[in-house]
Design a protein around this motif. Structure first.
Motif, PDB file in Angstrom:
ATOM      1  N   ALA A  35     132.993  70.742  36.119  1.00  0.00           N
ATOM      2  CA  ALA A  35     131.197  70.722  36.325  1.00  0.00           C
ATOM      3  C   ALA A  35     130.730  69.657  35.872  1.00  0.00           C
ATOM      4  O   ALA A  35     131.094  69.146  34.549  1.00  0.00           O
ATOM      5  N   GLU A  83     133.553  63.834  26.068  1.00  0.00           N
ATOM      6  CA  GLU A  83     132.838  65.212  26.478  1.00  0.00           C
ATOM      7  C   GLU A  83     133.517  66.321  25.885  1.00  0.00           C
ATOM      8  O   GLU A  83     134.541  66.818  26.596  1.00  0.00           O
ATOM      9  N   GLU A 114     134.010  70.185  25.969  1.00  0.00           N
ATOM     10  CA  GLU A 114     133.931  71.265  27.072  1.00  0.00           C
ATOM     11  C   GLU A 114     134.582  72.495  26.447  1.00  0.00           C
ATOM     12  O   GLU A 114     135.819  72.650  26.056  1.00  0.00           O
ATOM     13  N   ASP A 165     136.785  66.179  28.328  1.00  0.00           N
ATOM     14  CA  ASP A 165     136.652  65.635  29.669  1.00  0.00           C
ATOM     15  C   ASP A 165     136.420  64.034  29.301  1.00  0.00           C
ATOM     16  O   ASP A 165     135.340  63.682  29.335  1.00  0.00           O
ATOM     17  N   LYS A 200     137.724  59.861  35.619  1.00  0.00           N
ATOM     18  CA  LYS A 200     138.130  61.008  34.604  1.00  0.00           C
ATOM     19  C   LYS A 200     139.600  61.606  34.711  1.00  0.00           C
ATOM     20  O   LYS A 200     140.052  62.293  34.330  1.00  0.00           O
ATOM     21  N   GLY A 236     131.915  71.535  31.713  1.00  0.00           N
ATOM     22  CA  GLY A 236     130.943  70.649  31.401  1.00  0.00           C
ATOM     23  C   GLY A 236     130.594  70.592  30.196  1.00  0.00           C
ATOM     24  O   GLY A 236     130.982  71.374  29.129  1.00  0.00           O
ATOM     25  N   THR A 237     129.661  69.467  29.548  1.00  0.00           N
ATOM     26  CA  THR A 237     129.570  68.959  28.231  1.00  0.00           C
ATOM     27  C   THR A 237     128.151  69.126  28.022  1.00  0.00           C
ATOM     28  O   THR A 237     127.058  68.736  28.835  1.00  0.00           O
TER      29      THR A 237
HETATM   30 MN    MN Z   1     132.677  66.769  31.813  1.00  0.00          MN
END
Ligand code: MN
Length: 282
Positions: free
Chosen positions: A81, A135, A137, A166, A179, A248-249
């Motif tokens: 995400a 990141e 997560e 991530d 990534k 997500g972060t």
């Molecule tokens: Mn991320």
């Protein structure tokens, strides 16, 4: 239950400060750890008692005595995400003057499955002249085949949770490129089964670089929460058992450099520390 893969792909159950070796149960095959994990997840309801019993009887090690491997070794895909926390969206816009973009516009993106690495493996930086960020997560693993799953049913498809980094090169290239380098998705230290996580959408998320606290968030601020991520990802593609979702972060992302030590801690799930090195000096 905390399910770990350690040393030469042995199966472990973690309780407190100990890991029990249960490699001889659950039809575990050290030469095929991912296939073995998928089989374990698919048969978990009938295996649970056997695993618990084996954990009491199996050889025990202190956590520091063993080397933990990626608890999900070879997913068929990783859906991730982007900008899934409002404050992270704001910091990205500020730092890069991006036009504000939302997760609704961007949708989830894919990371290469080969980017997965373990909680004891270093992050290898491919470039000396490109900003590469941490990141922190919450990640989770899909437990059974999922397609077009409704939000309210999503819970049933999540086998368990782990901490996930991530790692991301900043720039204008596709997210998938930025990534997907080897070692850009460290996960661990183990899988905590979903029944032990009261609410995955209310877990603290912290990250330190060399003991300096850089990220201090909570999954309660997710824009697409854990279940929404699964709902939307399952409309894009069939999710296979063993696939990973990176949720997500939060804010606080920043560069990592050769020689850094990155520590991630996710609520009651667990924590791990990894070293950062240049890839070509490995
Ligand atoms: Mn991320």
């Amino acid at each position: 239950m905390k399910i770990a893969i350690f040393n030469d792909n042995r199966l472990g159950i973690v309780a407190g400060q100990k890991v029990s070796d249960v490699t001889t149960t659950a039809d575990w095959d050290q030469s095929k750890p991912h296939e073995s994990l998928v089989r374990l997840m698919e048969n978990f309801d009938s295996l649970k008692d056997t695993l618990e019993k084996a954990a009491q009887e199996g050889k025990q090690y202190d956590l520091e005595e063993v080397v933990f491997r990626a608890p999900v070794p070879s997913p068929s895909k990783i859906w991730a995400a982007p900008v899934n926390y409002k404050k992270h969206q704001e910091e990205m816009n500020k730092q890069f003057n991006n036009a504000p973009r939302t997760i609704e516009e961007l949708a989830l993106f894919l990371k290469a499955p080969s980017s997965v690495s373990g909680p004891s493996d270093p992050i290898l930086l491919p470039f000396k002249d490109r900003r590469t960020d941490h990141e922190a997560e919450l990640g989770y693993v899909i437990g059974k085949k999922a397609k077009n799953v409704k939000y309210e049913d999503a819970k049933d498809y999540i086998f368990g949770y782990f901490a996930l980094l991530d790692i991301s090169i900043r720039g204008n290239e596709e997210r998938t490129w930025r990534k997907s380098f080897d070692t850009f998705t460290p996960i661990g230290p183990w899988i905590v089964t979903a029944d032990e996580i009261e609410n995955p959408n209310d877990l603290s998320l912290k990250l330190w670089v060399n003991e300096e606290l850089r990220q201090d968030g909570s999954t309660k601020h997710l824009i697409y929460d854990c279940y929404k991520c699964l709902e939307v990802a399952s409309t894009y593609s069939t999710l296979n058992p063993g696939d990973i979702i990176a949720t997500g972060t939060p804010e606080g992302v920043g560069p990592i450099r050769d020689g850094d030590v990155v520590r991630i801690q996710v609520g009651s799930v667990g924590e791990f520390s990894v070293n950062v090195k240049f890839a070509d000096e490995n």
